[in-house]
Enzyme design. Structure first.
Site, mmCIF file in Angstrom:
data_model
loop_
_atom_site.group_PDB
_atom_site.id
_atom_site.type_symbol
_atom_site.label_atom_id
_atom_site.label_comp_id
_atom_site.label_asym_id
_atom_site.label_seq_id
_atom_site.Cartn_x
_atom_site.Cartn_y
_atom_site.Cartn_z
ATOM 1 N N LYS A 177 19.749 33.100 9.625
ATOM 2 C CA LYS A 177 18.599 33.859 10.604
ATOM 3 C C LYS A 177 19.158 34.201 11.766
ATOM 4 O O LYS A 177 18.765 35.629 12.261
ATOM 5 C CB LYS A 177 17.437 32.733 10.830
ATOM 6 C CG LYS A 177 16.132 33.459 11.515
ATOM 7 C CD LYS A 177 15.088 32.451 11.773
ATOM 8 C CE LYS A 177 15.282 31.374 12.748
ATOM 9 N NZ LYS A 177 14.377 30.734 13.115
ATOM 10 N N ASP A 237 12.473 34.351 9.444
ATOM 11 C CA ASP A 237 11.722 33.188 10.356
ATOM 12 C C ASP A 237 10.541 32.845 9.432
ATOM 13 O O ASP A 237 10.028 33.288 8.487
ATOM 14 C CB ASP A 237 11.437 33.628 11.519
ATOM 15 C CG ASP A 237 10.531 34.847 11.846
ATOM 16 O OD1 ASP A 237 10.113 35.335 10.850
ATOM 17 O OD2 ASP A 237 10.220 35.204 12.794
#
Length: 211
Positions: free
Chosen positions: A121, A139
């Site tokens: 991420k 996310d």
């Protein structure tokens, strides 16, 4: 409507709804985004933005932060939670940048993944926001919304969601699309309350799975 068609239409509508959506972590240099994204784990971006100026005032460069005692970093960042582990990762990350990358943040995805505290991420966020390269940032907002919208089929593991979205989202749209999902997830397609489907720009094409 196929998944591909729905994806493109969702991208088009969210672009119109949130034309200026971008990263909500404030930074001027790549290394500062690395620090902020580590602090943002289980913490709000707003709180991170309040805390980091104190850190940069005391340690204004990669080298300064690399040489800083971990205890001093922890003392400043502890309002973000998990202060010990976050301080340790930030220290180790800055040391690696200093020693292996000339105090510069690499623009290579696999090199970013080698940095302590940096996962897929975070690496995608850096690639998209700092270097303008294709990126998918999975996310919690992204994962929740693309499942509700039927773009992925009950997939919750971030890497698997990312891989599924790479097949649907045009590479040049990925980074901004994920930022817009964050805005939409905070304002409309919420997690802690019932989503506001009545005022959603996607309500006629979203299957609302699991709502």
């Amino acid at each position: 409507m196929t998944k591909e068609e729905r994806t493109l239409e969702i991208i088009r509508r969210l672009k119109k709804e949130y034309p200026d959506a971008g990263c909500t972590l404030e930074y001027e240099e790549a290394w500062k985004l690395l620090v902020s994204v580590r602090l943002a784990a289980q913490c709000t971006d707003a709180r991170v933005n309040v805390v980091v100026p104190k850190l940069y005032e005391k340690f204004p460069s990669v080298d300064a932060l690399a040489d800083a005692p971990v205890e001093e970093i922890e003392e400043i960042v502890k309002p973000c939670g998990l202060g010990h582990s976050k301080a340790r990762d930030i220290s180790a990350c800055m040391k690696m940048l200093k020693e292996e990358f000339g105090s510069k943040v690499p623009d290579d995805f696999n090199a970013l993944l080698r940095l302590p505290g940096v996962g897929r991420k975070s690496a995608n966020l850096i690639m998209g926001d700092v270097f303008g390269k294709p990126a998918i940032v999975t996310d919690t907002h992204c994962i929740r919304l693309v499942n509700r919208m039927g773009l992925v089929d009950n997939i919750k593991e971030p890497k698997k969601v990312e891989m599924a979205l790479w097949k649907l989202v045009p590479p040049e749209e990925g980074s901004d699309f994920c930022h817009r999902l964050v805005y939409h997830g905070r304002d409309v397609c919420t997690a802690r309350t019932k989503p506001y489907c009545d005022r959603c720009c996607l309500n006629d094409i979203c299957p609302k799975i699991g709502v």
